[in-house]
Design a protein around this motif. Structure first.
Motif, short mmCIF file in Angstrom:
data_model
loop_
_atom_site.label_atom_id
_atom_site.label_comp_id
_atom_site.label_asym_id
_atom_site.label_seq_id
_atom_site.Cartn_x
_atom_site.Cartn_y
_atom_site.Cartn_z
N LEU A 85 39.61 48.06 50.52
CA LEU A 85 40.46 47.67 49.39
C LEU A 85 39.74 47.81 48.06
N TYR A 86 38.41 48.03 48.10
CA TYR A 86 37.62 48.13 46.88
C TYR A 86 37.03 49.53 46.74
N GLN A 87 36.70 49.91 45.50
CA GLN A 87 36.11 51.21 45.17
C GLN A 87 34.83 50.96 44.35
N PRO A 88 34.07 52.03 44.06
CA PRO A 88 32.82 51.80 43.30
C PRO A 88 33.05 51.12 41.94
N GLN A 89 34.20 51.37 41.31
CA GLN A 89 34.45 50.77 39.98
C GLN A 89 35.08 49.39 40.04
N SER A 90 35.34 48.89 41.25
CA SER A 90 35.97 47.57 41.40
C SER A 90 35.06 46.45 40.90
N MET A 91 35.68 45.41 40.36
CA MET A 91 34.92 44.26 39.86
C MET A 91 35.47 42.98 40.47
N LEU A 92 34.56 42.08 40.82
CA LEU A 92 34.93 40.75 41.29
C LEU A 92 34.24 39.72 40.40
N THR A 93 35.00 38.74 39.89
CA THR A 93 34.40 37.55 39.29
C THR A 93 34.79 36.38 40.17
N LEU B 77 45.86 54.86 44.28
CA LEU B 77 44.89 55.83 44.80
C LEU B 77 45.54 57.21 44.81
N PRO B 78 44.75 58.26 44.56
CA PRO B 78 45.32 59.62 44.61
C PRO B 78 45.92 59.93 45.98
N THR B 79 45.40 59.27 46.99
CA THR B 79 45.86 59.51 48.36
C THR B 79 47.06 58.64 48.75
N GLY B 80 47.60 57.88 47.76
CA GLY B 80 48.69 56.94 48.07
C GLY B 80 48.11 55.57 48.30
N GLY B 81 48.93 54.56 48.13
CA GLY B 81 48.44 53.19 48.26
C GLY B 81 47.70 52.75 47.00
N TYR B 82 47.05 51.61 47.10
CA TYR B 82 46.41 50.98 45.94
C TYR B 82 45.02 50.49 46.32
#
Lengths: 129, 129
Positions: B31-39, B112-117
């Motif tokens: 559900l996360y990608q390299p640019q994802s952020m969590l606080t 996402l380019p592949t569909g979904g989020y």
């Protein structure tokens, strides 16, 4: 944007927003645009006028917000530079009540071509306990 | 997107997210990608690996989330179609405790380019009270 920059944007917006809300919430109008959205306790409003009508129509004349936490992250924007996603928790005290109510609120701020930010997304919830 | 579409995306994501979290939170990685952020309670993490390390390192083996409210709005994305901003309130019960804790969480989902989020922004706070 470096971490400190978007945190500064978030903090400055939040301070300005609640100070204005508590003094004269009709003055919040410039913070919204036609594409702005508000979800207030599950009710949806779109556009600065509809949002302000909701906020000014809330059934109390005096309110005091107290902010407890502010979290800010850069958020995607349609054109660079990025937006700022701001997540607030706090309490509010409405006139005639001695019981502070806990709330959470999310603002997604987008840059204006003229500089500064407007509120694209606004979601407000009381946290009943 | 029509109102019902982004609300469906928000609800489906939230159901999937907490079901996965409560069953085996290591499975949240996709559900996360390299640019994802969590606080998380004010602590910042960036990138799927760092986020998963935080989530899997939380000091409890069993947890149960109960969702109370889900608010969803379309949010700006760098390329169309739009993202979905999701604001959740609920309670969680960790093992060994009989006291449910109230929480609020914000997810900003990007297509996402592949569909979904995937989850671009994630901010979590316990609501002490």
């Amino acid at each position: 944007m470096a971490a400190s920059q978007f945190e500064q944007v978030g903090r400055a917006f939040v301070e300005h927003y609640y100070r204005t809300f508590d003094a004269d919430r009709a003055q919040l109008l410039p913070l919204y645009q036609p594409q702005s959205m508000l979800t207030f306790e599950g009710q949806q409003f779109q556009g600065a006028q509809a949002i302000l009508q909701k906020l000014t129509g809330l059934p109390f004349a005096k309110v005091q917000h107290q902010v407890i936490t502010i979290d800010s992250q850069p958020s995607p924007a349609q054109n660079s530079p990025t937006g700022v996603l701001v997540f607030v928790s706090g309490t509010l005290l409405v006139e005639g009540s001695e019981q502070p109510l806990k709330f959470s609120q999310v603002f997604n701020l987008m840059p204006l071509p003229t500089g500064g930010y407007f509120c694209f997304n606004d979601m407000f919830r009381l946290n009943y306990g």
